[in-house]
Scaffold this active site. Structure first.
Site, mmCIF file in Angstrom:
data_model
loop_
_atom_site.group_PDB
_atom_site.id
_atom_site.type_symbol
_atom_site.label_atom_id
_atom_site.label_comp_id
_atom_site.label_asym_id
_atom_site.label_seq_id
_atom_site.Cartn_x
_atom_site.Cartn_y
_atom_site.Cartn_z
ATOM 1 N N LYS A 148 57.071 13.779 109.181
ATOM 2 C CA LYS A 148 56.864 13.229 110.528
ATOM 3 C C LYS A 148 56.495 11.750 110.461
ATOM 4 O O LYS A 148 56.920 10.943 111.282
ATOM 5 C CB LYS A 148 55.813 14.036 111.271
ATOM 6 C CG LYS A 148 56.317 15.439 111.552
ATOM 7 C CD LYS A 148 55.511 16.161 112.583
ATOM 8 C CE LYS A 148 56.233 17.447 112.961
ATOM 9 N NZ LYS A 148 55.402 18.352 113.734
ATOM 10 N N ASN A 168 55.473 13.027 103.857
ATOM 11 C CA ASN A 168 55.169 13.501 105.213
ATOM 12 C C ASN A 168 56.369 13.213 106.114
ATOM 13 O O ASN A 168 56.635 12.079 106.495
ATOM 14 C CB ASN A 168 53.901 12.781 105.705
ATOM 15 C CG ASN A 168 53.480 13.215 107.102
ATOM 16 O OD1 ASN A 168 54.310 13.618 107.919
ATOM 17 N ND2 ASN A 168 52.194 13.125 107.370
ATOM 18 N N ASP A 227 48.986 4.080 104.763
ATOM 19 C CA ASP A 227 47.818 4.951 104.689
ATOM 20 C C ASP A 227 47.111 4.818 106.019
ATOM 21 O O ASP A 227 46.945 3.708 106.525
ATOM 22 C CB ASP A 227 46.894 4.574 103.530
ATOM 23 C CG ASP A 227 46.000 5.750 103.167
ATOM 24 O OD1 ASP A 227 46.523 6.798 102.763
ATOM 25 O OD2 ASP A 227 44.753 5.626 103.309
ATOM 26 N N TYR A 276 46.263 14.320 114.441
ATOM 27 C CA TYR A 276 45.273 14.332 115.523
ATOM 28 C C TYR A 276 45.861 13.878 116.861
ATOM 29 O O TYR A 276 45.115 13.684 117.823
ATOM 30 C CB TYR A 276 44.090 13.420 115.141
ATOM 31 C CG TYR A 276 43.367 13.852 113.877
ATOM 32 C CD1 TYR A 276 42.315 14.761 113.915
ATOM 33 C CD2 TYR A 276 43.755 13.349 112.634
ATOM 34 C CE1 TYR A 276 41.662 15.155 112.758
ATOM 35 C CE2 TYR A 276 43.103 13.738 111.463
ATOM 36 C CZ TYR A 276 42.063 14.641 111.530
ATOM 37 O OH TYR A 276 41.424 15.031 110.383
ATOM 38 N N HIS A 317 49.088 2.575 116.058
ATOM 39 C CA HIS A 317 48.604 1.827 114.891
ATOM 40 C C HIS A 317 49.744 1.588 113.890
ATOM 41 O O HIS A 317 49.911 0.509 113.361
ATOM 42 C CB HIS A 317 47.460 2.609 114.249
ATOM 43 C CG HIS A 317 47.767 4.064 113.977
ATOM 44 N ND1 HIS A 317 48.416 4.877 114.885
ATOM 45 C CD2 HIS A 317 47.555 4.848 112.881
ATOM 46 C CE1 HIS A 317 48.564 6.090 114.373
ATOM 47 N NE2 HIS A 317 48.041 6.097 113.151
HETATM 48 P P1 IMP Z 1 47.714 9.946 104.752
HETATM 49 O O1 IMP Z 1 49.035 10.637 104.645
HETATM 50 O O2 IMP Z 1 46.860 10.068 103.560
HETATM 51 O O3 IMP Z 1 47.858 8.527 105.238
HETATM 52 O O4 IMP Z 1 46.942 10.758 105.884
HETATM 53 C C1 IMP Z 1 46.979 10.395 107.197
HETATM 54 C C2 IMP Z 1 46.307 11.471 108.056
HETATM 55 O O5 IMP Z 1 45.689 10.805 109.161
HETATM 56 C C3 IMP Z 1 47.332 12.415 108.661
HETATM 57 O O6 IMP Z 1 47.477 13.574 107.919
HETATM 58 C C4 IMP Z 1 46.741 12.702 110.032
HETATM 59 O O7 IMP Z 1 45.778 13.705 109.917
HETATM 60 C C5 IMP Z 1 46.040 11.396 110.373
HETATM 61 N N1 IMP Z 1 46.969 10.486 111.077
HETATM 62 C C6 IMP Z 1 47.469 9.305 110.636
HETATM 63 N N2 IMP Z 1 48.310 8.763 111.536
HETATM 64 C C7 IMP Z 1 48.348 9.618 112.558
HETATM 65 C C8 IMP Z 1 49.078 9.622 113.777
HETATM 66 O O8 IMP Z 1 49.893 8.745 114.100
HETATM 67 N N3 IMP Z 1 48.837 10.661 114.579
HETATM 68 C C9 IMP Z 1 47.971 11.665 114.280
HETATM 69 N N4 IMP Z 1 47.307 11.741 113.144
HETATM 70 C C10 IMP Z 1 47.485 10.718 112.284
#
Ligand code: IMP
Length: 202
Positions: A12, A10, A72, A157, A183
């Site tokens: 970003k 990811n 995560d 989000y 966070h």
């Molecule tokens: P992961 O890559 O499995 O940890 O998925 C995290 C998901 O949670 C992201 O794709 C977003 O949808 C949401 N998320 C986590 N951190 C953020 C943030 O800082 N801003 C907005 N959405 C977030």
């Protein structure tokens, strides 16, 4: 220069994590998964952020022998019994799509009044060393789900979330301001001394 791998594709998220690490640890080089040879990434099967962060960081160390960080994270909405939680990325199905996720969340909260729209972003950062040492830090930011998206910075989000004490949505904040309250910023800054110490030993 000491290197640390952040186990994410990811872009970003990597940008946020790199920004914080580079500011806090002098001379660190932060690589992402697109900078190393591809390997089989295990599915994120745990039902906690901590469990899934550890899965990603352990797999990264096993494949690369580099000290590895993984995040995560997700959004936990009080009125949805803390969902989407670990399902945040694919809340509206696959492939993951931020705009569709946001539309679904807004629809699910359509009848929920302002005073019951509380939510929090949660982030677990796992750090695993080639020696097998494992560390976890958790960061949380509480806030409110807005009635409509605002702003275009950040990702996921962010347009729907206004942190407590803020006037703007996360997506209207500058990068520095988001890092300060987020966070991810909180969890990672708590992990920085551990990472710095491990890198000094190498
Ligand atoms: P992961 O890559 O499995 O940890 O998925 C995290 C998901 O949670 C992201 O794709 C977003 O949808 C949401 N998320 C986590 N951190 C953020 C943030 O800082 N801003 C907005 N959405 C977030």
């Amino acid at each position: 220069m000491s290197q640390v791998l952040v186990a994410t594709h990811n872009a970003k998220k990597l940008t946020e994590l790199r920004r914080i690490l580079v500011a806090e640890i002098s001379g660190v080089e932060v690589l992402g998964l697109d900078d190393v040879a591809p390997y089989d990434e295990p599915p994120e099967v745990e039902n906690t952020f901590e469990g899934n962060a550890l899965i990603k960081a352990r797999a990264a160390v096993a494949a690369t022998s580099m000290p590895s960080l993984a995040d995560d994270s997700g959004i936990c909405v009080d009125a949805l019994n803390s969902m989407p939680g670990v399902l945040s990325a694919r809340w509206s199905g696959t492939p993951r799509d931020d705009a569709r996720n946001n539309e679904l969340l807004l629809a699910q909260l359509a009848d929920i009044p302002d005073e019951r729209r509380h939510a929090e972003f949660r982030c677990a950062v796992a750090f695993v060393t080639p020696d097998g040492d494992e560390f976890i830090e958790i960061g949380v930011v509480r806030g409110t789900i807005l009635l409509a998206g605002r702003g275009s910075n950040g990702f996921g989000y962010d347009p729907l979330f206004r942190a407590d004490g803020q006037t703007y949505s996360n997506a209207e904040l500058s990068a520095d301001d988001k890092d300060r309250i987020s966070h991810r910023g909180r969890a990672l800054r708590d992990m920085v001394p551990t990472v710095a110490k491990a890198l000094r030993r190498r």
